[in-house]
Scaffold this active site. Structure first.
Site, mmCIF file in Angstrom:
data_model
loop_
_atom_site.group_PDB
_atom_site.id
_atom_site.type_symbol
_atom_site.label_atom_id
_atom_site.label_comp_id
_atom_site.label_asym_id
_atom_site.label_seq_id
_atom_site.Cartn_x
_atom_site.Cartn_y
_atom_site.Cartn_z
ATOM 1 N N ARG A 231 0.847 -1.191 0.000
ATOM 2 C CA ARG A 231 0.000 0.000 0.000
ATOM 3 C C ARG A 231 0.883 1.240 0.000
ATOM 4 O O ARG A 231 1.895 1.310 0.707
ATOM 5 C CB ARG A 231 -0.924 0.017 1.226
ATOM 6 C CG ARG A 231 -2.104 -0.945 1.123
ATOM 7 C CD ARG A 231 -3.070 -0.521 0.021
ATOM 8 N NE ARG A 231 -4.223 -1.392 -0.100
ATOM 9 C CZ ARG A 231 -4.285 -2.452 -0.901
ATOM 10 N NH1 ARG A 231 -3.221 -2.805 -1.607
ATOM 11 N NH2 ARG A 231 -5.387 -3.165 -0.985
ATOM 12 N N ASP A 255 4.780 -0.344 -6.995
ATOM 13 C CA ASP A 255 3.525 -0.675 -7.675
ATOM 14 C C ASP A 255 2.371 0.120 -7.090
ATOM 15 O O ASP A 255 1.288 0.173 -7.676
ATOM 16 C CB ASP A 255 3.247 -2.176 -7.546
ATOM 17 C CG ASP A 255 2.026 -2.611 -8.342
ATOM 18 O OD1 ASP A 255 1.975 -2.298 -9.549
ATOM 19 O OD2 ASP A 255 1.135 -3.255 -7.762
ATOM 20 N N GLU A 260 -3.321 7.371 -5.034
ATOM 21 C CA GLU A 260 -3.392 6.797 -6.380
ATOM 22 C C GLU A 260 -4.811 6.489 -6.826
ATOM 23 O O GLU A 260 -5.068 6.276 -8.006
ATOM 24 C CB GLU A 260 -2.604 5.489 -6.422
ATOM 25 C CG GLU A 260 -3.239 4.401 -5.569
ATOM 26 C CD GLU A 260 -2.538 3.066 -5.633
ATOM 27 O OE1 GLU A 260 -3.231 2.056 -5.778
ATOM 28 O OE2 GLU A 260 -1.300 3.028 -5.524
ATOM 29 N N HIS A 292 -0.356 -0.286 -9.778
ATOM 30 C CA HIS A 292 -1.061 -1.183 -8.867
ATOM 31 C C HIS A 292 -1.567 -2.423 -9.612
ATOM 32 O O HIS A 292 -2.755 -2.772 -9.556
ATOM 33 C CB HIS A 292 -2.234 -0.462 -8.191
ATOM 34 C CG HIS A 292 -2.619 -1.075 -6.867
ATOM 35 N ND1 HIS A 292 -3.128 -0.338 -5.823
ATOM 36 C CD2 HIS A 292 -2.583 -2.358 -6.427
ATOM 37 C CE1 HIS A 292 -3.391 -1.134 -4.797
ATOM 38 N NE2 HIS A 292 -3.071 -2.373 -5.150
#
Length: 326
Positions: A231, A255, A260, A292
């Site tokens: 996260r 990632d 986001e 992500h």
């Protein structure tokens, strides 16, 4: 039983239809996220299935008015749902599980790509620059990897890394006996001091918010590689940018990033992005960003859709649901 699926992607459509038929549920699907404007679709539904859309108190209140009993997020993470509001209004909420290999394998891939400066190599190759300057890599077998968080995904990362014959140190509030076959548990300060590579697999909780802050980053080895497939809020982005600019971070493979949720999974080319820190990170040659997507495999998406349905059924029918959060 009726479930409304929000934020439906094209790749989910067939799976949602198939599992709705398998479990004999009435279905409503929409590409739109769950908002105060779209909550009216829930009329007559017992459950909703969402992705990473923010579900605040106002939305929980409206869901309750429409008779919804269960909020299912098709993700492992659940920090986008106001669980306190769910408790206040008597709303149940839960997350899902999916194949742990998806994120674990992606994590190992990011570690290897970071060690070999793959972002720079690929960018150069696309412009026919075949020179060797600044792309000499390192070998994993000679390094120490620090794994923060040894839940299911962290455990699988450690198991995969053990095949590279690197030293592995780990940190978790609740040590796991299986992990001890491959890694040594240490405290966080020791992990920061020893690790050449640090990979994050902790949940997004109040206690883990900005756990990689300025103080933590200063304790790390020079040229440390930081990988985050968990996260974004685990890392203080401003502190990370400063550490990169000061030359203390060798590489960052992310990632996930802070703030986001309103950007990722959308086509925003030719748009001005509302995330200045993301744009700064994107500009660094030693930062690799992906949107992500560590979870995004055929099996994982299938699991997410099916468990979103079965978990809602279990709670509403009064069965035991291990993924129920509230």
């Amino acid at each position: 039983m009726k479930i409304v699926f929000y934020s439906v992607r094209e790749d989910e459509n067939e799976l949602i239809d198939a599992y709705a038929q398998k479990y004999e549920i009435d279905l409503v699907k929409t590409k739109e996220p769950l908002t105060l404007e779209t909550v009216s679709l829930c009329q007559g539904a017992q459950a909703v299935s969402i992705m990473t859309t923010k579900v605040d108190e106002a939305i929980v209140c409206e869901l309750k008015k429409h008779g919804v009993q269960y909020i299912s997020t098709r993700t492992i993470g659940f920090d986008h749902i106001d669980l306190d509001a769910c408790k206040k209004y008597g709303m149940h909420a839960g997350n899902v599980s999916y194949t742990y290999s998806s994120v674990a394998e992606y994590t190992v891939m990011m570690i290897l790509m970071s060690l070999r400066n793959m972002k720079l190599i690929l960018e150069r190759f696309s412009s026919q620059d075949f020179s060797l300057e600044h792309i000499r890599g390192r070998e994993l077998k000679d390094l120490t990897v620090g794994v923060i968080g040894t839940g299911k995904i962290g455990q699988e990362v450690i198991r995969l890394l053990s095949g590279f014959n690197c030293k592995i140190v780990a940190y978790d509030l609740y040590p796991n006996e299986n992990v001890k076959k491959y890694a040594e548990y240490v405290d966080l300060d020791t992990l920061y001091e020893q690790a050449n590579i640090i990979t994050l697999h902790a949940p997004a909780l109040e206690q883990t918010y900005h756990m990689l802050n300025k103080e933590a980053l200063q304790k790390m080895k020079k040229d440390v590689i930081i990988v985050n497939t968990a996260r974004g809020r685990l890392i203080d982005t401003i502190a990370l940018i400063e550490a990169i600019e000061e030359g203390r971070i060798g590489y960052a493979a992310l990632d996930v990033v802070e703030n986001e949720h309103h950007l990722y999974y959308k086509d925003l080319k030719n748009k001005i992005l509302d995330n200045r820190e993301l744009l700064i990170l994107k500009s660094f040659p030693n930062v690799m960003l992906t949107p992500h997507t560590a979870f995004f495999t055929h099996q994982a998406v299938s699991d997410m859709v099916e468990y979103s349905i079965t978990n809602a059924i279990k709670t509403i029918e009064g069965q035991e649901n291990p993924w129920q959060l509230v």
